[in-house]
Scaffold this active site. Structure first.
Site, short mmCIF file in Angstrom:
data_model
loop_
_atom_site.label_atom_id
_atom_site.label_comp_id
_atom_site.label_asym_id
_atom_site.label_seq_id
_atom_site.Cartn_x
_atom_site.Cartn_y
_atom_site.Cartn_z
N LYS A 1 -3.12 -12.51 13.07
CA LYS A 1 -2.20 -11.55 12.45
C LYS A 1 -3.00 -10.54 11.62
O LYS A 1 -4.18 -10.74 11.33
CB LYS A 1 -1.20 -12.29 11.57
CG LYS A 1 -1.83 -13.04 10.40
CD LYS A 1 -0.80 -13.75 9.56
CE LYS A 1 -1.48 -14.51 8.43
NZ LYS A 1 -0.55 -14.96 7.41
N ARG B 1 8.85 -20.68 1.33
CA ARG B 1 8.98 -19.38 2.02
C ARG B 1 9.89 -19.61 3.24
O ARG B 1 11.01 -20.06 3.08
CB ARG B 1 7.60 -18.85 2.43
CG ARG B 1 6.69 -18.55 1.25
CD ARG B 1 5.48 -17.69 1.60
NE ARG B 1 4.90 -17.96 2.89
CZ ARG B 1 3.66 -17.62 3.26
NH1 ARG B 1 2.87 -17.01 2.40
NH2 ARG B 1 3.21 -17.89 4.46
N TYR C 1 -13.12 10.26 -11.48
CA TYR C 1 -11.91 10.73 -12.16
C TYR C 1 -11.77 10.14 -13.56
O TYR C 1 -12.19 9.02 -13.82
CB TYR C 1 -10.68 10.32 -11.36
CG TYR C 1 -10.51 11.09 -10.06
CD1 TYR C 1 -10.40 12.47 -10.07
CD2 TYR C 1 -10.43 10.41 -8.86
CE1 TYR C 1 -10.23 13.17 -8.88
CE2 TYR C 1 -10.26 11.10 -7.67
CZ TYR C 1 -10.16 12.49 -7.69
OH TYR C 1 -10.00 13.17 -6.53
N MET D 1 -10.05 7.78 -3.56
CA MET D 1 -9.39 7.52 -2.28
C MET D 1 -10.39 7.45 -1.12
O MET D 1 -10.28 6.61 -0.24
CB MET D 1 -8.34 8.61 -1.99
CG MET D 1 -7.49 8.28 -0.77
SD MET D 1 -6.28 9.55 -0.38
CE MET D 1 -5.20 9.48 -1.79
#
Ligand SMILES: Cc1ncc(COP(=O)(O)O)c(C=O)c1O
Length: 396
Positions: free
Chosen positions: A50, A144, A278, A326
């Protein structure tokens, strides 16, 4: 994701992506499969593929697993299973995360085994007219998916009726463990007891499934009592430790398959007091050589790991300066003879002193699963049969 003749899966089209690549060592993947097979020699093996095979590329890993004789593959999403079928996979395949309203007909037509843990899912499978191969899921303590202890007898009885009608065949009963990575906790023993009880209820209702399965990677390696007829490891197949508090990957006899590396896109020298990245929160304390790494959180590099994660440049570990952005982040290359174009290894097997995915997980306050799974789709995957050596740009 496209695949070239060279066995590369790549996100960018029309350009040569020289900035970074995720190199997957298929020999390590196969070696891990053998290790898992040896850990559970009397059980069938399902490799969980998966989430794009935990970031390693589902199509290639699925093919490699089949070539290594793995009889079962597992996916969470039905779409992941159907993508494998579209790629030509024909072996046993289980998918388990469905939502109400799911059309099960394409799965039945593709002979994908379907997990059923609730009445709505059974009704949806029955509505296809079958014949459907079903694994009934019971919640033994994870809280779950899967029928609760209270709902289990009714689900089992309805499945038996559908089986008598020839619409479904219940081939499996299964559950998922919550704490298999912690052998000091008694919750695995309690889940095994609850699983035994659920199997007995199913038998009493007339079901006789050939497969009972419970074990993830940690239980495959640590808990033989949970092996039953089939084991379902994911993480360990990719060579990460499923229980870092118990043993490292090497301690478990596993080889990390994935190396994430980039090339420095700039190196420059700045004076003390120069701000970096940043927010101007980081400033150089001394004259500093800055190296720009063209990978960022859009590629899966955790933004918050910048404070303590390291990368390897020329075999030396160096730290990250300022927050990861990013598409890029900055490393401190002071004292190194590094130039633009030089290789930066974010993580790999660790054999040459480079950080591992586990190191990044610690730095980011998360688990190895998340570090490898989050690698972005624009990052090219390249497959080797050995540990990553040499650089190959990926053309699209
Ligand atoms: C139902 C199920 N089985 C097996 C696995 C494999 O777990 P692991 O990667 O810990 O081996 C997962 C992954 O979370 C899962 O959801």
């Amino acid at each position: 994701m496209r695949r070239s003749q060279a066995g590369e899966e790549q996100g960018a089209v029309g350009v040569v992506d020289l900035r970074a690549e995720a190199v997957v060592d298929l020999a390590a993947f196969r070696s891990n499969i053998e290790r898992l097979r040896a850990a559970a020699p009397t059980s069938q093996l399902m490799v969980v593929v998966k989430a794009d095979a935990y970031g390693h590329g589902a199509a290639t890993c699925a093919r490699e697993a089949r070539a290594a004789g793995v009889p079962w593959l597992g996916t969470a999403l039905p779409g992941e299973a159907l993508a494998l079928r579209a790629d030509g996979d024909r072996g046993r395949l289980l998918t388990w995360l469905h939502s109400p309203g799911q059309d099960f007909a394409p799965l039945v037509a593709a002979e994908v085994d379907i997990s059923v843990g609730a009445r709505w899912a059974l009704d949806g499978v029955v509505a296809t007219g079958g014949p459907a191969r079903v694994h009934l899921k019971v919640d033994t303590g994870l809280g779950r998916g899967g029928a609760s202890r209270e709902d289990w007898p009714a689900l089992v009885a309805a499945a038996r009726r559908a089986e008598r009608d020839g619409v479904v065949r219940v081939v499996g009963i299964w559950s998922h463990l919550s704490c298999a990575d912690d052998p000091t906790c008694d919750c695995t023993a309690r889940q095994i007891a609850a699983f035994e009880e659920a199997c007995a209820v199913a038998r009493a209702a007339g079901l006789d499934p050939e497969l009972r399965h419970l074990a993830n990677s940690a239980a495959t390696l640590l808990t033989p009592a949970a092996h039953y007829d089939l084991v379902r490891p994911g993480l360990a197949a990719y060579g990460l430790s499923p229980a870092p508090a118990v043993a490292t990957a090497a301690g478990f006899g596993l080889r990390p398959a994935l190396t994430l590396r980039a090339r420095l896109s700039a190196v420059k020298h700045v004076p003390a007091g120069h701000t970096v990245s940043y927010g101007h929160a980081t400033a150089t304390r001394r004259p500093t050589a800055l190296g720009l790494v063209p990978l960022g959180y859009a590629d899966g590099v955790p933004r918050g790991a910048g404070r303590s994660a390291e990368v390897s440049v020329g075999g030396r570990r160096v730290g990250i300066l300022g927050p990861v952005a990013m598409d890029q982040f900055v490393v401190d290359l002071t004292g190194l003879d590094a130039s633009a174009g030089d290789e930066v290894v974010l993580f790999g097997p660790g054999a040459d002193g480079e950080p591992t995915a586990e190191d990044w997980a610690r730095a980011a306050g998360t688990i190895g699963y998340e570090i490898v799974t989050r690698l972005g789709s624009r990052l090219a995957r390249r497959y080797t049969a050995e540990s990553a050596t040499g650089w190959s740009g990926c053309s699209g």
